[in-house]
Each structure stands twice: as C-alpha cells, then as structure tokens.
Scaffold this active site. Structure first.
Site, short mmCIF file in Angstrom:
data_model
loop_
_atom_site.label_atom_id
_atom_site.label_comp_id
_atom_site.label_asym_id
_atom_site.label_seq_id
_atom_site.Cartn_x
_atom_site.Cartn_y
_atom_site.Cartn_z
N CYS A 166 53.29 33.56 39.33
CA CYS A 166 54.73 33.48 39.57
C CYS A 166 55.45 34.37 38.57
O CYS A 166 54.86 34.80 37.57
CB CYS A 166 55.22 32.04 39.41
N THR A 190 39.31 44.86 41.34
CA THR A 190 39.25 46.29 41.06
C THR A 190 38.69 46.58 39.67
O THR A 190 37.96 47.55 39.48
CB THR A 190 40.66 46.89 41.22
N SER A 191 39.03 45.75 38.69
CA SER A 191 38.51 45.96 37.33
C SER A 191 36.99 45.82 37.31
O SER A 191 36.30 46.55 36.58
CB SER A 191 39.15 44.96 36.37
N SER A 228 41.07 44.35 32.45
CA SER A 228 42.16 43.72 33.19
C SER A 228 43.39 44.59 33.09
O SER A 228 43.82 44.92 31.98
CB SER A 228 42.46 42.32 32.62
N GLN A 229 43.95 44.98 34.23
CA GLN A 229 45.16 45.79 34.22
C GLN A 229 46.28 45.07 33.48
O GLN A 229 46.92 45.63 32.59
CB GLN A 229 45.58 46.11 35.66
N SER A 230 46.50 43.81 33.83
CA SER A 230 47.61 43.06 33.24
C SER A 230 47.28 42.54 31.85
O SER A 230 48.18 42.28 31.05
CB SER A 230 47.97 41.87 34.14
N THR A 270 44.58 38.25 33.28
CA THR A 270 43.76 37.68 34.35
C THR A 270 43.05 36.43 33.84
O THR A 270 42.29 36.48 32.87
CB THR A 270 42.74 38.71 34.84
N HIS A 277 18.32 46.53 55.66
CA HIS A 277 18.11 45.12 55.34
C HIS A 277 19.20 44.24 55.94
O HIS A 277 19.49 43.17 55.42
CB HIS A 277 18.03 44.93 53.82
#
Length: 682
Positions: A2, A377-378, A422-424, A427, A578
C-alpha cells in the site's frame, strides 16, 4: 503493498483545496504500490474548534476516482483556510478484506472518527486483538487488520490514567501489542494539529520543508525505560516530557511543513530533505516540532536520526513524452546502465571498484560460497549472472528464491557471503532472508535501487545499482542494472587472477559498448510492434533458450505474464524433450533466443526439433547468424556482444514485446491487475 502519504502544514496557510491537491498528488506518485481503493482524512470543520471533527472520504478504485469523489463533498468548503492542519491519505492493495470503501483506509476507531489510521503491512495477531476488543464492547465494521489498530488506540485512550497523556504515548502502547509488519500514521480529533507515525518492517520516511533555519540536522532518539508486556496493562506507563532541544523545528517556532510517505517519489517534488525512520521508531509532530523516540534501547542503536538529502529530481519520476512509465523506463536503459557503471569501471585501466564493498573485499575473497537471493525479476538477474560469477570468482554460486530459501531453512555458515537483490530494498521475503542469514553470522551484501531502504541499511555492505526511480510495476531498467552490478562484482573479485585477465578485458570492453548497443536494440521497436500485432490474440506463448540466455527466457515470460495476462513460460531448451515438446504445434507461438555463444550448436538442435513438429519459431539471433534464419518464421536480429552480457541485449525485445502486447490487448501497462511494485508483505 500500500502507499502512505500525509501532509502537515504548521503556520503555513493552506486552503482545503490546496491540501486535497497535495494529498492526491502524493497518492498518484505512490499508485504503483497499490490501486484497488484509496482514501483521505482531513479536518472536516471550517476552522472553528467547537466544530472539530475528522472527515473521511474513501472510494473503491484508483486515485483518480478518489479525486473525483472529493469534489462531490458538498458539506466541505474548499476555500476555507487552515494555518495548521494535518491530513492523511492512502492507496490500498488488499491483503485483508475485499476492495471496497469500508475496507479502504483510513480506518477509524468509531463512528465519531476520534482516531483514524493509515497502514502498510500485515498485522499477524489481529484476530486475537479483535477478539479482545470485541469482548470490551468495541464494534467492527470492516474485514481489515488495520481497523484493529484504530480500535486499539481508542481503547488505550478510553482507559487512560491521566487526562494529559500524549498522542505518541498512546501509539507507543499500541505498537507494543502488534505483531507483524507495519508503517502507520495516526490522526485524532483529541490532538488537533498533531501527527504520529511509526514503522516496523515496512518503509516510512519524513520530508521537512521550511524557508527558515532548522534547529538541528541530527534528531536525538528518546527512550522510555519501562516496557508493556500485556494488553491488559497497556494504560500504565508515561513518557518523559519533551523540550525544544530534543526536537526538529524551524528556529523561532516559525513556519514548517512535514511530509510522511512510503516512498521518496511522493516527497521529492516538495523537498529533498528527509529523515528515514528505523524499525520501532515513533515520530511525533506537535506544535511544529518533530521528535523521535523508541521503547527499547539496544546497544547497536544509532543515537540520532540524520536529515538526509535525496539525490533525485522530479523529472526523473515523470512520464515525459512516453505513454507509460514502463515504456519510458525501457527507453532509459542506455542511460541507466551507463549510470550503473559510472565512476566504477575504469575502461582505460580495465579495473572495477565498487565503493560500497571495498572495506569488506578481503573478507569476501576469503569466503567459500556465494548465495544470491531475490524474488521475481531480481531472482532472474541472479540466474543471468550465476555462470559468469562462478567463472570469475571460482566459487560455487547458489541462486535462491527468497521464499523457498526460508521454507527450507537452508544451511548458512559464517564463511558464506549472501547477496540480497531488491529494486525497492523493501521486498518482504528478501528482507526476512537477510535477517535469517545475519542470525547465522554470514556476511551480507545488498544490491538495491533505493538509498535508505531496509535492505541497504541492514546489510553489512552493498551496491546501489543507480538505475534511477522505477515506477512501472513490471521491472525493466532495474533488471539490466542489477545484471551489470553483479557482473561488476565478479570483475572486481577477479582483478588479481592472472589466468582471467584476457576474459576480464573482453567483458569490460563489452560493458563500454553496451549503452550504444542498447540504443541499437531499441531502434527495433517498430518491428517488435508489428510482431505484437500478430501475437496479441494468442492465449499462450513459449520463450525458449539455454546457457546465458535462459534467464532472458524466464524474465521475458514473466514480463508477458505480468502485463498482458497471457500464459507464458520460459523454457530451458535442454529440457525440451523432457515434456515441453508436447506443447509444440503450428498453433503455439514459440520465441527462441539463439545467440553465437558456447550453446549455439545445442540451441540449433532444439530449433530443428521445434520445426520438425510444425512449430513456427520467432528467433532472437545475432546479426551475422544466417543459419538460424533458415528455420525461422520471423527473426529479430540483435547486435553481438560478449556472451555473458548478451542477455542484457536479448531481454529488451521481450520487454518491448510485452509492452506492445499489453497495449494492444487494452490493459494498463503500469498497473497490472493483482500486482504491486513493492511487495512489502509475505
């Protein structure tokens, strides 16, 4: 999940309309954190004390819907002016309770709105607290955990032992009963013109603006000596009185403004002077004075909180001429990767220096294993660089999804070095994994894009990827900057390895040419748009590759899933026989990433298997690759670079493709459903 924003003007006259505009603009900057409902709380009176009450306006939907709702409130005079006022605002991403006006924030203590609160995080013991409060006669109207906090502070106030109890003391008593993660900002009719904010495991910072001199650059942290251990004894302690020497204020008690936010992007247009709160800090503003205190004193505590200057500009977080933040951020990658390398890679001497790691370099070089931990993504950035890190460091490299790493109680030792990407920097799972590794005495390294974030503060050392603000929920430029940051770490580690010098020079030369090569890839945007026109009606899409480009497939498939809502799967080409080969027919779109690298021959084998099953592969290949194009339905030819960096160039067409697919399918690129940019809850 949030966004919190609050604004206090002290001796700075503002109309209600101006206050609304400030709050709404703050929420718009935070909308990437959540956007299923939003709300504000402001003074509802016309500046007459006898009419004092709090007006709540809440709306399901995005911030624009709330903005429209505000101007429908006939009972509020927008022209009335407040010399001192405190307003709070919130944009929500639901974790407890469906998206609705009643479940949105601010949450209230009672029908008289005596206390209201905004919250980011999850309270894990809210059911026990709710049961206790219901037994005391408090009635609940929402399904949220946050309403428990509002009711709890009302309970503490109703059972106060003295009339002069401070607002911050109430909040202090409340948070000692809370378990979980939270950032909270409180407002009350009993404390007009006052604000209290606190955090634990969720980001919160305070901006300060004044045209007058401030009293200090270092705010001393105050402590209480007594603890509260039981909710039934919650009303039996007091806090020591404050004086001007322990607070931040404008000298002479003059005009000052305070801005509270989950993220610096909501504050930067107002001020670049901020205070980052630490876990369990309680920040209180009364009479224009900001004080910070804590319940417990720990040996490791910093005795003060410094005012820091943000190195960010408003234009960096605006869309400019682009239709979406994601599109803007894709096209910013020539600059963002250059900024990641700037001042760190010396192309003349072929050396790399990461200033945030240099004091720990000897310790890192003595380690026996690298563990690289991330989410989404990280995590893919870690997968993309695992092979080159193993090659350059000559160490085993484990790549871990943070949630799985925690679920397995993975063995970690003192001679491990653990990276947290972590971008931020906030996380939740990655932050919990960091604390898990710190408990086991491993050396911890943060790789983040946010100065002052929890991960950057709690790790022993770190690398700031310096990609600039990333607003779009689907990460693009942060991925390529994380990729480069990890490669630079490997280059720094191998500086004294004689046998690796030729390889190092090759990689550093590749880094130098990367910004120009990215521009060349971005020039293919129109061709990729034409490809999207053929694919946007499909329901599924496979992305296949191996070696250095396996991570490209995972990341490309994730981007497509995130913003187009198409099923997409990244497949390791070596696993084709496989199971995944059963999916191949002339109806199934297949994108194959085939580059001139050590896996080229093996990828050709996979390509022939796909075409033998009537597959129509779309191939991302090198410009000089005539062999792959013979079997391709379509090709996208990319410039060639050193093998371990090729993934940076090959992922950009997939970023562009996902963007165009989402636009053609009619979806909001920057705000995909069910997702938020900063995942601050488990």
């Amino acid at each position: 999940m949030c966004g919190i924003f609050a604004y206090m003007n002290y001796r700075v006259p503002r109309t209600r309309k101006e206050i609304f505009e400030t709050l709404i603009k703050g929420l718009q900057r935070l909308e990437y954190r959540g956007y299923d409902s939003a709300g504000v709380a402001i003074d509802g009176n016309n500046n007459e004390v006898k009419e004092r009450h709090i007006q709540l306006v809440k709306k399901r939907g995005n911030v624009k819907a709330l903005d429209e709702e505000l101007y429908k409130q006939d009972s509020m005079d927008l022209k009335v002016e407040f010399e001192t006022h405190f307003g709070i605002a919130h944009t929500r991403w639901a974790t407890h309770g469906v998206p609705s006006a009643v479940n949105s924030h601010p949450q209230r203590s009672d029908k008289g709105n005596e206390f209201v609160v905004i919250h980011n995080g999850i309270i894990t013991n809210y059911k026990d607290l709710r049961k206790f409060l219901e037994s005391k006669g408090y009635e609940f109207e929402s399904e949220t955990d946050t309403e428990t906090i509002a009711k709890l502070i009302k309970y503490v106030f109703d059972n106060r032992e003295t009339e002069d109890i401070t607002f911050s003391t109430l909040v202090e008593r409340v948070i000692q009963q809370l378990e979980g993660a939270f950032a909270l900002v409180f407002k009350s009719i009993h404390y007009p013109g006052e604000a209290v904010a606190t955090r634990r495991g969720s980001p919160l910072l305070i901006g300060v603006r004044s045209k007058y001199k401030l009293s200090t650059e270092q705010i001393p942290v105050l402590y209480r000596t007594r603890n509260i251990e039981n909710v039934k004894n919650i009303c039996k302690t007091r806090m020591k009185r404050l004086d001007s020497s322990t607070c931040l204020h404008a000298v002479g008690n003059k005009a000052v403004e305070f801005f509270f936010a989950s993220d610096a992007s909501a504050i930067i247009e107002h001020t670049n002077r901020v205070i980052f709160l630490e876990d369990d800090d309680i920040a209180a503003v009364a009479d224009g004075k900001l004080s910070i205190h804590r319940v417990k004193r720990l040996a490791s505590d910093d005795p003060s909180r410094a005012i820091q200057t943000l190195q960010m500009e408003l234009q960096q977080i605006m869309k400019g001429n682009f239709s979406a933040f994601m599109q803007k951020e894709i096209f910013e990658q020539p600059e963002s990767v250059f900024n990641t390398m700037r001042g760190r890679v010396n192309f003349e001497t072929n050396t790399v220096l990461l200033g945030g790691l240099k004091d720990h370099l000897k310790e890192i070089r003595r380690c026996r294993r690298l563990i690289v931990i991330g989410c989404g993504t990280s995590y893919h950035a870690a997968v993309a660089t695992r092979q080159v890190l193993e090659e350059l460091t000559e160490l085993p490299v484990m790549v871990e999804l943070a949630s799985d790493f925690l679920d397995r109680n993975t063995p970690v030792f003192r001679d491990d070095v653990c990276f947290f990407i972590s971008q931020s920097g906030e996380t939740a799972d990655t932050l919990l994994a960091l604390r898990y590794c710190k408990d086991r005495r491993a050396l911890t390294v943060g790789v983040t894009n946010t100065v002052g974030s929890s991960i950057s503060r709690e790790t022993d050392c770190g690398v700031h990827i310096n990609a600039g603000p990333e607003i779009g929920v689907a990460s693009t430029k942060a991925y390529t900057s994380q990729f480069i940051s990890l490669v630079m770490f490997g280059l720094m580690m191998s500086e004294d390895r004689i046998s690796l010098q030729n390889r190092r020079r090759e990689i550093i030369h590749g880094l130098k040419s990367l910004p120009e090569l990215i521009k060349e890839v971005l020039s293919l945007d129109e061709k990729i748009h034409d490809l999207a026109l053929e694919l946007y009606t499909q329901r599924s899409l496979l992305v296949m590759g191996r070696g250095y480009n396996y991570a490209t497939c995972l990341e490309g498939a994730l981007k497509i899933k995130e913003i187009t809502y198409m099923h997409s799967e990244g497949i390791l080409a070596g696993e084709l026989k496989h199971g995944p080969l059963a999916l191949i027919d002339k109806q199934m779109p297949v994108i194959m990433v085939i580059m001139k690298d050590p896996c080229f021959a093996k990828c050709q084998n996979a390509l022939q298997q796909v075409t033998a099953r009537q597959g129509r592969p779309i191939i991302l290949c090198s410009k000089d690759d005539t062999e792959s194009s013979k079997f391709a339905y379509k090709t996208i030819e990319l410039p060639h670079t050193v093998d371990c960096l090729q993934g940076i160039l090959s992922v950009i067409p997939l970023q562009l493709l996902s963007f165009h697919l989402a636009v053609l399918r009619g979806y909001d690129v920057d705000f995909p459903r069910n997702l938020a940019k900063s995942v601050t809850v488990e």
